[in-house]
Design a protein around this motif. Structure first.
Motif, PDB file in Angstrom:
ATOM      1  N   LYS A  36     -39.222  29.049  55.813  1.00  0.00           N
ATOM      2  CA  LYS A  36     -38.376  30.227  55.921  1.00  0.00           C
ATOM      3  C   LYS A  36     -37.035  29.954  55.244  1.00  0.00           C
ATOM      4  O   LYS A  36     -36.570  28.811  55.213  1.00  0.00           O
ATOM      5  N   ILE A  37     -36.428  31.006  54.717  1.00  0.00           N
ATOM      6  CA  ILE A  37     -35.092  30.896  54.137  1.00  0.00           C
ATOM      7  C   ILE A  37     -34.245  32.043  54.672  1.00  0.00           C
ATOM      8  O   ILE A  37     -34.704  33.177  54.739  1.00  0.00           O
ATOM      9  N   ARG A  38     -33.018  31.715  55.071  1.00  0.00           N
ATOM     10  CA  ARG A  38     -32.096  32.747  55.520  1.00  0.00           C
ATOM     11  C   ARG A  38     -30.693  32.396  55.042  1.00  0.00           C
ATOM     12  O   ARG A  38     -30.383  31.219  54.807  1.00  0.00           O
ATOM     13  N   PRO A  39     -29.818  33.385  54.889  1.00  0.00           N
ATOM     14  CA  PRO A  39     -28.456  33.110  54.432  1.00  0.00           C
ATOM     15  C   PRO A  39     -27.603  32.536  55.555  1.00  0.00           C
ATOM     16  O   PRO A  39     -27.733  32.927  56.717  1.00  0.00           O
ATOM     17  N   VAL A  40     -26.737  31.587  55.214  1.00  0.00           N
ATOM     18  CA  VAL A  40     -25.802  30.998  56.176  1.00  0.00           C
ATOM     19  C   VAL A  40     -24.462  30.794  55.477  1.00  0.00           C
ATOM     20  O   VAL A  40     -24.383  30.719  54.254  1.00  0.00           O
ATOM     21  N   LEU A  41     -23.412  30.723  56.278  1.00  0.00           N
ATOM     22  CA  LEU A  41     -22.115  30.332  55.744  1.00  0.00           C
ATOM     23  C   LEU A  41     -21.948  28.840  55.944  1.00  0.00           C
ATOM     24  O   LEU A  41     -22.019  28.355  57.070  1.00  0.00           O
ATOM     25  N   ALA A  42     -21.754  28.102  54.874  1.00  0.00           N
ATOM     26  CA  ALA A  42     -21.533  26.659  54.943  1.00  0.00           C
ATOM     27  C   ALA A  42     -20.201  26.357  54.266  1.00  0.00           C
ATOM     28  O   ALA A  42     -20.060  26.562  53.059  1.00  0.00           O
ATOM     29  N   GLY A  44     -17.509  28.010  54.400  1.00  0.00           N
ATOM     30  CA  GLY A  44     -16.905  29.212  53.860  1.00  0.00           C
ATOM     31  C   GLY A  44     -17.624  29.820  52.680  1.00  0.00           C
ATOM     32  O   GLY A  44     -17.172  30.840  52.140  1.00  0.00           O
ATOM     33  N   ALA A  45     -18.728  29.243  52.240  1.00  0.00           N
ATOM     34  CA  ALA A  45     -19.457  29.764  51.082  1.00  0.00           C
ATOM     35  C   ALA A  45     -20.882  30.157  51.487  1.00  0.00           C
ATOM     36  O   ALA A  45     -21.447  29.607  52.424  1.00  0.00           O
ATOM     37  N   LEU A  46     -21.423  31.125  50.766  1.00  0.00           N
ATOM     38  CA  LEU A  46     -22.777  31.586  51.034  1.00  0.00           C
ATOM     39  C   LEU A  46     -23.801  30.578  50.533  1.00  0.00           C
ATOM     40  O   LEU A  46     -23.799  30.195  49.367  1.00  0.00           O
ATOM     41  N   HIS A  47     -24.662  30.115  51.430  1.00  0.00           N
ATOM     42  CA  HIS A  47     -25.780  29.246  51.090  1.00  0.00           C
ATOM     43  C   HIS A  47     -27.052  29.822  51.698  1.00  0.00           C
ATOM     44  O   HIS A  47     -27.012  30.826  52.412  1.00  0.00           O
ATOM     45  N   PHE A  48     -28.165  29.159  51.428  1.00  0.00           N
ATOM     46  CA  PHE A  48     -29.443  29.610  51.966  1.00  0.00           C
ATOM     47  C   PHE A  48     -30.117  28.423  52.633  1.00  0.00           C
ATOM     48  O   PHE A  48     -30.372  27.406  52.002  1.00  0.00           O
ATOM     49  N   GLN A  49     -30.360  28.569  53.932  1.00  0.00           N
ATOM     50  CA  GLN A  49     -30.946  27.470  54.692  1.00  0.00           C
ATOM     51  C   GLN A  49     -32.470  27.557  54.657  1.00  0.00           C
ATOM     52  O   GLN A  49     -33.051  28.555  55.074  1.00  0.00           O
ATOM     53  N   ALA A  50     -33.086  26.501  54.155  1.00  0.00           N
ATOM     54  CA  ALA A  50     -34.545  26.412  54.146  1.00  0.00           C
ATOM     55  C   ALA A  50     -34.996  25.684  55.398  1.00  0.00           C
ATOM     56  O   ALA A  50     -34.476  24.615  55.718  1.00  0.00           O
ATOM     57  N   GLU A  51     -35.949  26.271  56.106  1.00  0.00           N
ATOM     58  CA  GLU A  51     -36.522  25.664  57.298  1.00  0.00           C
ATOM     59  C   GLU A  51     -38.011  25.433  57.045  1.00  0.00           C
ATOM     60  O   GLU A  51     -38.764  26.390  56.857  1.00  0.00           O
ATOM     61  N   GLU A  52     -38.413  24.180  56.993  1.00  0.00           N
ATOM     62  CA  GLU A  52     -39.803  23.823  56.712  1.00  0.00           C
ATOM     63  C   GLU A  52     -40.506  23.415  58.009  1.00  0.00           C
ATOM     64  O   GLU A  52     -40.009  22.568  58.750  1.00  0.00           O
TER      65      GLU A  52
END
Length: 408
Positions: A36-42, A44-52
């Protein structure tokens, strides 16, 4: 052409409007179940967290938009046949046939709350914007991701969080305590997952071994008793008298009548014969094993354990096969910790628990980040020979094995 179309749709979805991407439908049977991938703030910047989801474990990593596109392209080429994309303004499906044919379908949503675009000061077709606008968008409308993630929300003051210095009186998170705030919410997500195992019609007995300053003990009580209305009785146990006295005063101050704190040792604790859930967070070395053993003896429905300082196996283990690896102290230490937790999980499986080893908090905050979650299911795993084969190989005898398996 098909690969370019896949790249185009991924690029189109992976921005601040994304809700979630799910890759499923294995191309071939293996332990890699889905991603799964969802947007997160890391930072202060927009990233996308991959959950395997691999076997019984879940692994996480943060990616930039470009990295996330590349990551998903590789997954669809090698591991999965279906991709479901969900954004605020549209949804999409990607299917890959056995012959590699790619089919992409995108459907616009009828009505979209155009919060992100307004926060960026742009029309709905634009996805750029400054860092300040990005933060404003998340604060103003894209916080749906953050709210999903945080059970205790920012901006809503919680008495124990204010008292323990995590929140200000108006509910803002104290900057130096933000990691603690995230840890508390991550822990509550694990509690939320096991709610079906708890009975809302009768009192649930919970013991937190080695509760320390009790951030998570208070959080557990507040979530289960105050927010969810479960009839719980929670006991926090610790060896530090001053900590126990302080926590007892706070429990009384907040009116938490079913929350008590006691001075005592895990191994010798005999205060009850029946417990529904056992929590042990960062109990050092074999203290974790004694807590797990008591949980099994009590036939606890749920066990949540974050081990710490796994020295025992490190002192014992040796192997001709792994001798070149064990030569390096830090490598041996980490392998000993992994061996210990894996063997604990296997012993619990042998005792009739369904066990997962999950990431508790990000590795960047602490290496002690694995959580063992065990749920009673009754059926014992026939794994004694496999456990003993590992122990013979590394010449070790962990405490939990000795306490539970040797008597079988």
């Amino acid at each position: 052409m098909e690969k370019r179309e896949l790249h185009s749709v991924l690029t189109d979805f992976l921005n601040e409007r994304l809700i979630q991407v799910t890759a499923s439908g294995q191309a071939e049977k293996n332990d890699f179940l889905k991603a799964k991938i969802r947007p997160v703030l890391a930072k202060g910047a927009l990233h996308f967290q991959a959950e395997e989801f691999i076997g019984k474990q879940a692994f996480h990593k943060n990616l930039t938009a470009e990295e996330a596109v590349d990551y998903l392209e590789v997954l669809m080429e090698t591991s999965f046949r279906q991709l479901q994309l969900e954004a605020q303004d549209k949804s999409g499906t990607v299917l890959v046939s056995k012959k590699g044919k790619i089919t992409v379908k995108v459907k616009k949503k009828a009505a979209v709350a155009n919060v992100a675009a307004s926060a960026f000061g742009q029309d709905s077709g634009s996805t750029g914007g400054s860092d300040a606008a990005l933060k404003a968008a998340w604060a103003g409308g894209l916080s749906h991701n953050r709210k999903k993630r945080y059970i205790l929300e920012e901006g809503i003051p919680v008495p124990f969080l204010v008292e323990l210095g995590v929140q200000t009186k108006d509910g803002a998170i104290v900057h130096a305590k933000y990691d603690k705030f995230r840890q508390i919410n991550r822990f509550l997500e694990f509690i939320e997952d096991v709610l079906p195992k708890l009975d809302k019609e009768k009192e649930t007995r919970i013991i937190d071994f080695g509760c320390g300053k009790s951030y998570l003990t208070f959080a557990m009580y507040y979530y289960l008793k105050v927010l969810k209305g479960y009839p719980v009785r929670i006991t926090g146990l610790d060896l530090k008298t001053d900590v126990i006295e302080h926590c007892s005063r706070l429990a009384k101050k907040f009116g938490y009548e079913s929350l008590e704190f006691l001075h005592g040792d895990i191994a010798s604790y005999e205060g009850t014969d029946e417990v529904d859930m056992v929590v042990t967070l960062h109990a050092c070395d074999t203290a974790t094993d004694y807590a797990l053993e008591k949980a099994v003896r009590w036939n606890a429905k749920v066990i949540l354990s974050v081990p710490c300082c796994q020295h025992e196996v490190n002192k014992q283990m040796k192997s001709e096969l792994f001798a070149p690896v064990f030569h390096y102290g830090i490598i041996k230490e980490r392998m000993a910790a992994l061996y210990t937790d894996a063997l604990r999980a296997e012993v619990l499986e042998a005792m009739g628990y369904r066990v997962q080893i999950l990431e508790f908090i990000d590795m960047e905050h602490t290496p002690k980040n694995l959580l063992i979650r065990a749920v009673k299911q009754g059926k014992r795993k026939e794994n004694r020979e496999a456990i003993e084969a590992i122990l013979r190989e590394i010449h070790a005898e962990p405490t939990l094995y000795r306490l539970l398996m040797e008597e079988k």
